[in-house]
Design an enzyme around this catalytic site. Structure first.
Site, short mmCIF file in Angstrom:
data_model
loop_
_atom_site.label_atom_id
_atom_site.label_comp_id
_atom_site.label_asym_id
_atom_site.label_seq_id
_atom_site.Cartn_x
_atom_site.Cartn_y
_atom_site.Cartn_z
N ASP B 36 0.83 -1.13 0.00
CA ASP B 36 -0.16 -0.08 -0.05
C ASP B 36 0.97 1.16 -0.06
O ASP B 36 2.16 1.18 0.12
CB ASP B 36 -1.11 -0.17 1.16
CG ASP B 36 -0.50 -0.12 2.42
OD1 ASP B 36 0.85 0.62 2.56
OD2 ASP B 36 -1.04 -0.34 3.49
N SER B 37 0.34 2.48 -0.14
CA SER B 37 1.21 3.86 -0.26
C SER B 37 2.14 3.89 1.05
O SER B 37 3.03 4.36 0.72
CB SER B 37 0.13 5.07 -0.60
OG SER B 37 -0.69 5.00 0.65
#
Lengths: 245, 77
Positions: B36-37
């Site tokens: 994920d980011s």
């Protein structure tokens, strides 16, 4: 319950009534603390009163460089920052129609922007440790508004939105981000009020009295604890029932 | 494979908990490796520490794949 032994906490505005009580509560729970503020003398007095696990680092929260240096200095003093309490705040009240850009900017800068910078400064260490507690001291005024405090209320409401957004982002890393929103608390600031003014305030509070700094500190202690691991993105209103939010 | 690539791969495998053979030159951290980011931010932090370099935010945004990371670090170190 609420044992902070081995945890390192950074508290801003620790020379004030509420900040001092927060520092004492975390210290008494076993934490090592860095007391930060603009005035060195009261911080040193508090550190001496607390004991050897208390350090003093002065910081001017209106200066970006000073703010950015604080988390690093705190890590040097303690080894890490596991708990950050953004308690420092200023007011520059004025009627909205008369409020200058400078009054607006200075309050937003110290109360909100410095909080953002300090959160950013401690996150790397917390992410690596997979543990962190950030407690931002907002205000009842951020939720209810208050005449003459458009800047202050905006900064305190801004803290709540910022804290919720950050809480989302770092929740999977064991980091919680919460706010405590005090109502009227008896401090040096409220001592200046006349008895008549105090009486007018007290009738608006269901408990019939102002809160104590220790009652705010107790909320901060809870949110800083291991036990509060599942509480994030929330605002704990400690106001004697003055606003039931 | 270069030493840098090996070290980068080790970090990616450990951090994202993926099979080593999935970490190919063009493997995107987010699209192919399940990051994920925030994972990508942590990867950059880990690269900075491993290689003793600073990766500025605007450069970090360009590091999307394993190959990007190896190229950036090779040039920076």
């Amino acid at each position: 319950m609420f044992d902070l032994t081995g945890k390192n906490a950074l508290i801003t505005g620790a020379s004030g009534g509420i900040g001092g009580a927060i520092a004492k509560a975390l210290y008494d729970a076993g934490a090592t603390v860095v007391l930060s503020g603009t005035r060195e003398e009261p911080l040193k007095a508090l550190a001496a009163e607390l004991g050897e696990r208390a350090h003093v680092i002065t910081c001017n929260l209106s200066e970006k460089e000073s703010v950015e240096a604080l988390p690093k200095a705190a890590v040097e003093a303690m080894g890490s920052v596991d708990i950050l309490v953004n308690n420092a705040g200023i007011t520059r009240d004025n009627l909205f129609m008369r409020m200058s850009d400078d009054e607006w900017d200075s309050v937003l800068n110290v109360n909100l922007t410095s909080t953002m910078r300090l959160c950013k400064g401690v996150l790397r260490g917390m992410m690596k440790a997979r543990w962190g507690r950030i407690v931002n001291i907002s205000s009842i005024v951020g939720a209810t508004g208050n005449p003459g405090q458009g800047n202050y209320a905006a900064s305190k409401a801004g803290m709540v939105g910022m804290s919720k957004s950050l809480a989302y982002e770092v929740a999977t890393r064991g980091i919680t981000v919460n706010c405590v929103a005090p109502g009227f608390i008896a401090t040096a600031m409220t001592d200046k009020l006349t008895d008549d003014q105090k009486e007018k305030i007290n009738v608006q509070i269901p408990t019939g009295r102002m809160g104590t700094p220790e009652e705010i500190a107790a909320a901060v202690l809870y949110l800083s604890s291991q036990e509060a691991a599942y509480t994030t993105g929330t605002t704990l209103h400690v106001n004697g029932g003055m606003a039931m939010l | 494979m270069s030493d840098i690539a090996d070290r980068v791969k080790k970090i990616v495998v450990e951090h994202l908990d993926v099979e080593e053979d999935k970490v190919t030159e063009t493997a995107s951290f987010i699209d192919d490796l399940g990051a994920d980011s925030l994972d990508t931010v942590e990867l950059v932090m880990a690269f900075e520490e491993e290689f003793g370099i600073e990766i500025p935010d605007d450069a970090a945004e360009t590091i999307q794949t394993f190959g990007d990371a190896v190229k950036f670090i090779t040039e920076a170190s």
